[in-house]
Design a protein around this motif. Structure first.
Motif, PDB file in Angstrom:
ATOM      1  N   UNK A 195       0.805  -1.223   0.000  1.00 12.95           N
ATOM      2  CA  UNK A 195       0.000   0.000   0.000  1.00 12.95           C
ATOM      3  C   UNK A 195       0.837   1.272   0.000  1.00 12.95           C
ATOM      4  N   UNK A 196       1.965   1.267   0.692  1.00 14.91           N
ATOM      5  CA  UNK A 196       2.782   2.479   0.780  1.00 14.91           C
ATOM      6  C   UNK A 196       4.212   2.123   1.164  1.00 14.91           C
ATOM      7  N   UNK A 197       5.135   2.959   0.674  1.00 12.79           N
ATOM      8  CA  UNK A 197       6.560   2.845   1.015  1.00 12.79           C
ATOM      9  C   UNK A 197       7.074   4.251   1.246  1.00 12.79           C
ATOM     10  N   UNK A 198       7.772   4.456   2.357  1.00 12.94           N
ATOM     11  CA  UNK A 198       8.417   5.751   2.567  1.00 12.94           C
ATOM     12  C   UNK A 198       9.810   5.530   3.128  1.00 12.94           C
ATOM     13  N   UNK A 199      10.707   6.410   2.693  1.00  9.96           N
ATOM     14  CA  UNK A 199      12.094   6.395   3.153  1.00  9.96           C
ATOM     15  C   UNK A 199      12.416   7.810   3.591  1.00  9.96           C
ATOM     16  N   UNK A 200      13.002   7.941   4.782  1.00  7.65           N
ATOM     17  CA  UNK A 200      13.343   9.277   5.257  1.00  7.65           C
ATOM     18  C   UNK A 200      14.579   9.236   6.145  1.00  7.65           C
ATOM     19  N   UNK A 201      15.258  10.395   6.213  1.00  7.28           N
ATOM     20  CA  UNK A 201      16.395  10.561   7.123  1.00  7.28           C
ATOM     21  C   UNK A 201      15.859  10.900   8.506  1.00  7.28           C
ATOM     22  N   UNK A 202      16.324  10.171   9.509  1.00  2.00           N
ATOM     23  CA  UNK A 202      15.961  10.444  10.890  1.00  2.00           C
ATOM     24  C   UNK A 202      17.230  10.317  11.731  1.00  2.00           C
ATOM     25  N   UNK A 203      17.654  11.412  12.327  1.00  2.00           N
ATOM     26  CA  UNK A 203      18.842  11.413  13.195  1.00  2.00           C
ATOM     27  C   UNK A 203      20.054  10.778  12.519  1.00  2.00           C
ATOM     28  N   UNK A 204      20.281  11.092  11.241  1.00  2.00           N
ATOM     29  CA  UNK A 204      21.452  10.603  10.529  1.00  2.00           C
ATOM     30  C   UNK A 204      21.289   9.226   9.919  1.00  2.00           C
ATOM     31  N   UNK A 205      20.200   8.536  10.213  1.00  2.00           N
ATOM     32  CA  UNK A 205      19.948   7.210   9.656  1.00  2.00           C
ATOM     33  C   UNK A 205      18.895   7.308   8.565  1.00  2.00           C
ATOM     34  N   UNK A 206      18.803   6.278   7.748  1.00  2.00           N
ATOM     35  CA  UNK A 206      17.743   6.202   6.744  1.00  2.00           C
ATOM     36  C   UNK A 206      16.753   5.150   7.220  1.00  2.00           C
ATOM     37  N   UNK A 207      15.522   5.584   7.413  1.00  2.00           N
ATOM     38  CA  UNK A 207      14.459   4.730   7.927  1.00  2.00           C
ATOM     39  C   UNK A 207      13.497   4.347   6.801  1.00  2.00           C
ATOM     40  N   UNK A 208      12.999   3.121   6.863  1.00  2.00           N
ATOM     41  CA  UNK A 208      12.036   2.617   5.888  1.00  2.00           C
ATOM     42  C   UNK A 208      10.739   2.289   6.601  1.00  2.00           C
ATOM     43  N   UNK A 209       9.633   2.673   5.973  1.00  2.00           N
ATOM     44  CA  UNK A 209       8.317   2.271   6.462  1.00  2.00           C
ATOM     45  C   UNK A 209       7.541   1.710   5.274  1.00  2.00           C
TER      46      UNK A 209
END
Length: 89
Positions: free
Chosen positions: A25-39
């Protein structure tokens, strides 16, 4: 590694191999505190993980294998797949 590179080299191959039609249904990638997070949202259930961290050196193939293993566990424990252990090449 940049988020778009991670999507192309790591996330996309794993999602293509492990998800079935209509599940994603959805994919998001974002920078959080220097890391790359996937949802990833699969049939209303949310999977979250760290794709990249500056403290861990990891080749794309290793990142794919790690992501595939974690996603296999998530799918197997989900309501929609109910114990289905999907193969990762």
């Amino acid at each position: 590694m940049e988020p778009l590179d991670l999507l192309d080299d790591v996330v996309s191959p794993v999602l293509r191999a492990l998800t079935r039609e209509g599940e994603l249904e959805a994919v998001s990638v974002e920078h959080v505190d220097g890391e790359v997070q996937l949802e990833v949202t699969l049939r209303g259930e949310i999977f979250r993980t760290t794709l990249w961290s500056p403290s861990v050196e990891e080749a794309p193939a290793d990142a794919r294998d790690r992501l595939a293993s974690d996603l296999q566990d998530f799918i197997s424990e989900s309501r929609f797949a109910g114990g289905d252990q999907r193969p990762w090449p």
